[in-house]
Design a protein around this motif. Structure first.
Motif, mmCIF file in Angstrom:
data_model
loop_
_atom_site.group_PDB
_atom_site.id
_atom_site.type_symbol
_atom_site.label_atom_id
_atom_site.label_comp_id
_atom_site.label_asym_id
_atom_site.label_seq_id
_atom_site.Cartn_x
_atom_site.Cartn_y
_atom_site.Cartn_z
ATOM 1 N N GLU A 180 62.517 49.243 -41.166
ATOM 2 C CA GLU A 180 63.858 49.474 -40.605
ATOM 3 C C GLU A 180 63.763 49.562 -39.086
ATOM 4 N N PHE A 181 64.650 48.831 -38.422
ATOM 5 C CA PHE A 181 64.697 48.796 -36.960
ATOM 6 C C PHE A 181 66.058 49.302 -36.474
ATOM 7 N N LEU A 182 66.027 50.103 -35.423
ATOM 8 C CA LEU A 182 67.257 50.568 -34.776
ATOM 9 C C LEU A 182 67.349 49.888 -33.423
ATOM 10 N N PHE A 183 68.364 49.021 -33.264
ATOM 11 C CA PHE A 183 68.558 48.318 -31.999
ATOM 12 C C PHE A 183 69.193 49.254 -30.968
ATOM 13 N N GLU A 184 68.976 48.919 -29.709
ATOM 14 C CA GLU A 184 69.474 49.759 -28.622
ATOM 15 C C GLU A 184 70.990 49.933 -28.671
ATOM 16 N N ASN A 185 71.702 48.929 -29.173
ATOM 17 C CA ASN A 185 73.164 49.051 -29.208
ATOM 18 C C ASN A 185 73.660 49.853 -30.400
ATOM 19 N N ARG A 211 63.492 46.709 -23.510
ATOM 20 C CA ARG A 211 63.345 47.605 -24.651
ATOM 21 C C ARG A 211 64.543 47.419 -25.573
ATOM 22 N N ALA A 212 64.370 46.582 -26.603
ATOM 23 C CA ALA A 212 65.528 46.118 -27.367
ATOM 24 C C ALA A 212 65.730 46.836 -28.693
ATOM 25 N N ILE A 253 63.241 39.424 -31.950
ATOM 26 C CA ILE A 253 64.198 40.288 -31.257
ATOM 27 C C ILE A 253 64.627 39.574 -29.976
ATOM 28 N N ASP A 254 65.868 39.095 -29.925
ATOM 29 C CA ASP A 254 66.345 38.333 -28.762
ATOM 30 C C ASP A 254 66.913 39.217 -27.667
ATOM 31 N N SER A 255 67.492 40.337 -28.046
ATOM 32 C CA SER A 255 68.056 41.271 -27.072
ATOM 33 C C SER A 255 68.361 42.569 -27.801
ATOM 34 N N SER A 256 68.980 43.506 -27.092
ATOM 35 C CA SER A 256 69.331 44.786 -27.708
ATOM 36 C C SER A 256 70.480 44.648 -28.698
ATOM 37 N N GLY A 257 71.079 43.461 -28.797
ATOM 38 C CA GLY A 257 72.186 43.252 -29.730
ATOM 39 C C GLY A 257 72.128 41.923 -30.445
ATOM 40 N N GLN A 258 70.936 41.309 -30.520
ATOM 41 C CA GLN A 258 70.842 39.992 -31.128
ATOM 42 C C GLN A 258 69.428 39.750 -31.624
ATOM 43 N N ALA A 259 69.319 39.012 -32.756
ATOM 44 C CA ALA A 259 68.014 38.644 -33.311
ATOM 45 C C ALA A 259 68.135 37.301 -34.007
ATOM 46 N N THR A 260 66.989 36.647 -34.222
ATOM 47 C CA THR A 260 66.922 35.376 -34.946
ATOM 48 C C THR A 260 66.042 35.563 -36.175
ATOM 49 N N LEU A 261 66.582 35.209 -37.346
ATOM 50 C CA LEU A 261 65.833 35.281 -38.604
ATOM 51 C C LEU A 261 65.355 33.872 -38.946
#
Length: 524
Positions: A206-211, A167-168, A225-233
């Motif tokens: 708008e997205f709110l990441f877990e971190n 759940r990222a 969405i790669d993780s709760s603190g990372q993404a690829t555009l």
């Protein structure tokens, strides 16, 4: 030779030992009997030897309260009397509570007479062998039960960690969005999991990441969405706002990787693969590469109002290659208000208790974020701590430290924000109660306190104290309070502040963590 010991009591204790249900007090009594009376020692040896012969056929699974160490008879052999003085084993008629106990007693009675002819060496070897077998069996069962419990607990923790890690990010707001045909239409409140892709054809989301990082994605865009603190555009435009607790949040593209150091920034990736990063506030670390297979460059630091771009050929420049129209907020969406040290990861008070010329405390030479109001009897003037493992059932809401207030004490911070009219404020905090070693649960004890939003010197909103009253030691609870400032309010223009309070009547210390304050313009 008369028996001075109580054979019935010794039988009871031995049966408890063999069944694996003997308590510490009963085991201590067993040791005292066999060490103080040679007759009891002989009796013990013969009984244990018998159990070594018949115990395996009668064994059944038992749950041990706690593994006990069986007395080592090899250390006691020198204390035994001569063989010809060995006592006659009495036949004890006694009703047993367990089926296995009755079986053991009948077996003891049948072969008691035959054991009188055994030699001392045979007895010692047989008894020691039987003891080792029983001790090994008891220890094995205890270890197996313990390992099973630990494995089950670890499996539950692993499952919880896996679910939490998947759940990222959460979709928190949209404006006129149309989603790609290859994915299910997203709704506000939906969670995105690790590895999930987002294709936005129209609108703003708008997205709110877990971190804690917030990302506003503008169409047309494709994001993973790669993780709760990372993404690829892969393509498109985004704006990211990263609070202190989310430092390290990163966005990657084919030619550029950006790691945030506590800031607000924007990124654009064109259909040709060119990319541009713009820093609006704070600073970021940027690495680049000419081709996807190539290694990343040494990091470059970008500060406020600086730009770095990489064209489709991999050429790096400090000039913009596009003029994007970044969206910094969706109309009507929440805007974060900065709280310094919101998760108490930095010391609340300097260890040297530094003060400025006005007598105000400094934190390593800088103005304090949180101020501490303590009782005169308080032993420490600090307001944060790092809880030892086990004091909370779950992980801390954020980081490794928490703020704390004991009864009648307050943590407070004046914000760099003034109260505005036609604005709704939302204060969120996590409150918890530590579970101290040896502490007994007592339903009559309650935590009494609240998180307060203050304008000037007036508390304009606070969390419901009843929410904290239901907290038990080891638990955390998310608490939230909303307040809408009406037009022409007397609070308009007053500096905002946050107070974290433990009431003077609170039975528990109250811990706070992961604070967040946002505002929403509610003008028609």
């Amino acid at each position: 030779m008369p028996n001075d010991f109580d054979a019935g009591e010794l039988d009871d204790l031995m049966l408890l030992l063999l069944e694996g249900s003997i308590s510490k007090e009963q085991f201590a009594r067993l040791q005292t009997i066999i060490q103080q009376d040679p007759d009891a020692m002989w009796y013990y040896i013969k009984r244990v030897d018998l159990s070594g012969s018949i115990g395996w056929g009668l064994s059944s699974e038992v749950e041990l309260e706690e593994p006990c160490e069986v007395p080592n008879l090899l250390d006691l052999l020198d204390e035994l009397p001569p063989l010809d003085q060995a006592p006659v084993v009495p036949k004890v008629e006694r009703r047993r509570k367990s089926r296995r106990g009755r079986q053991l007693q009948r077996a003891f009675d049948r072969v008691a007479e035959a054991t009188q002819t055994m030699t001392l060496r045979m007895l010692a070897v047989a008894a020691t062998f039987g003891i080792l077998l029983i001790a090994a069996s008891s220890l094995y069962q205890a270890i197996a039960i313990k390992e099973m419990a630990e494995n089950n607990a670890e499996e539950e923790r692993s499952t919880s960690r896996m679910v939490a890690s998947e759940r990222a990010a959460q979709l928190v707001d949209t404006s006129n969005c149309t989603w790609g045909q290859t994915q299910q239409a997203l709704q506000v409140g939906n969670w995105l999991r690790t590895g999930q892709a987002v294709d936005l054809e129209q609108g703003v989301a708008e997205f709110l990441f877990e971190n804690g990082a917030r990302v506003i994605l503008q169409a047309p865009s494709s994001l993973r969405i790669d993780s709760s603190g990372q993404a690829t555009l892969f393509v498109g435009t985004l704006t990211a706002s990263v609070p202190e607790e989310a430092i390290g949040f990163s966005i990657e593209s084919e030619h550029l990787k950006l790691i945030d150091l506590g800031t607000e920034f924007g990124m654009v990736v064109t259909p040709s693969g060119a990319v541009q990063a713009d820093v609006f506030d704070g600073q970021v670390s940027v690495t680049t590469r000419a081709e996807p297979e190539a290694g990343w460059s040494e990091p470059t630091l970008l500060r406020r109002d600086e730009v770095l771009s990489v064209d489709s050929a991999g050429t790096v420049a400090r000039d913009p290659i596009v003029e994007p129209q970044y969206v910094h907020s969706i109309p009507g969406s929440p805007k974060r208000i900065a709280i310094r040290n919101p998760s108490f990861e930095q010391p609340v008070l300097s260890p040297l208790n530094e003060k400025d010329s006005d007598g105000q405390y400094l934190n390593h030479g800088q103005p304090m974020a949180w101020r501490v109001t303590k009782r005169s009897s308080a032993h420490s003037q600090n307001g944060c701590l790092r809880p030892p493992n086990g004091e909370f059932t779950d992980e801390l809401p954020n980081g490794k430290q928490v703020g704390y207030t004991n009864r009648g004490e307050t943590l407070f911070q004046v914000l760099d924000e003034v109260c505005s009219d036609s604005t709704e404020y939302r204060l969120v905090a996590w409150a918890g109660v530590r579970r101290l070693e040896g502490q007994q649960l007592d339903d009559s004890k309650v935590a009494i306190g609240s998180a307060q939003l203050v304008a000037g010197e007036t508390v304009i909103a606070e969390t419901d104290p009843a929410e904290l009253a239901s907290l038990k030691p080891g638990e955390w609870k998310r608490v939230e309070v909303h307040y809408t400032v009406p037009d022409n309010s007397r609070f308009v223009g007053q500096p905002l502040a946050i107070r974290l309070v433990a009431d003077a009547k609170s039975d528990y210390q109250i811990n706070y963590d992961a604070l967040e304050l946002v505002k929403v313009d509610v003008r028609p």
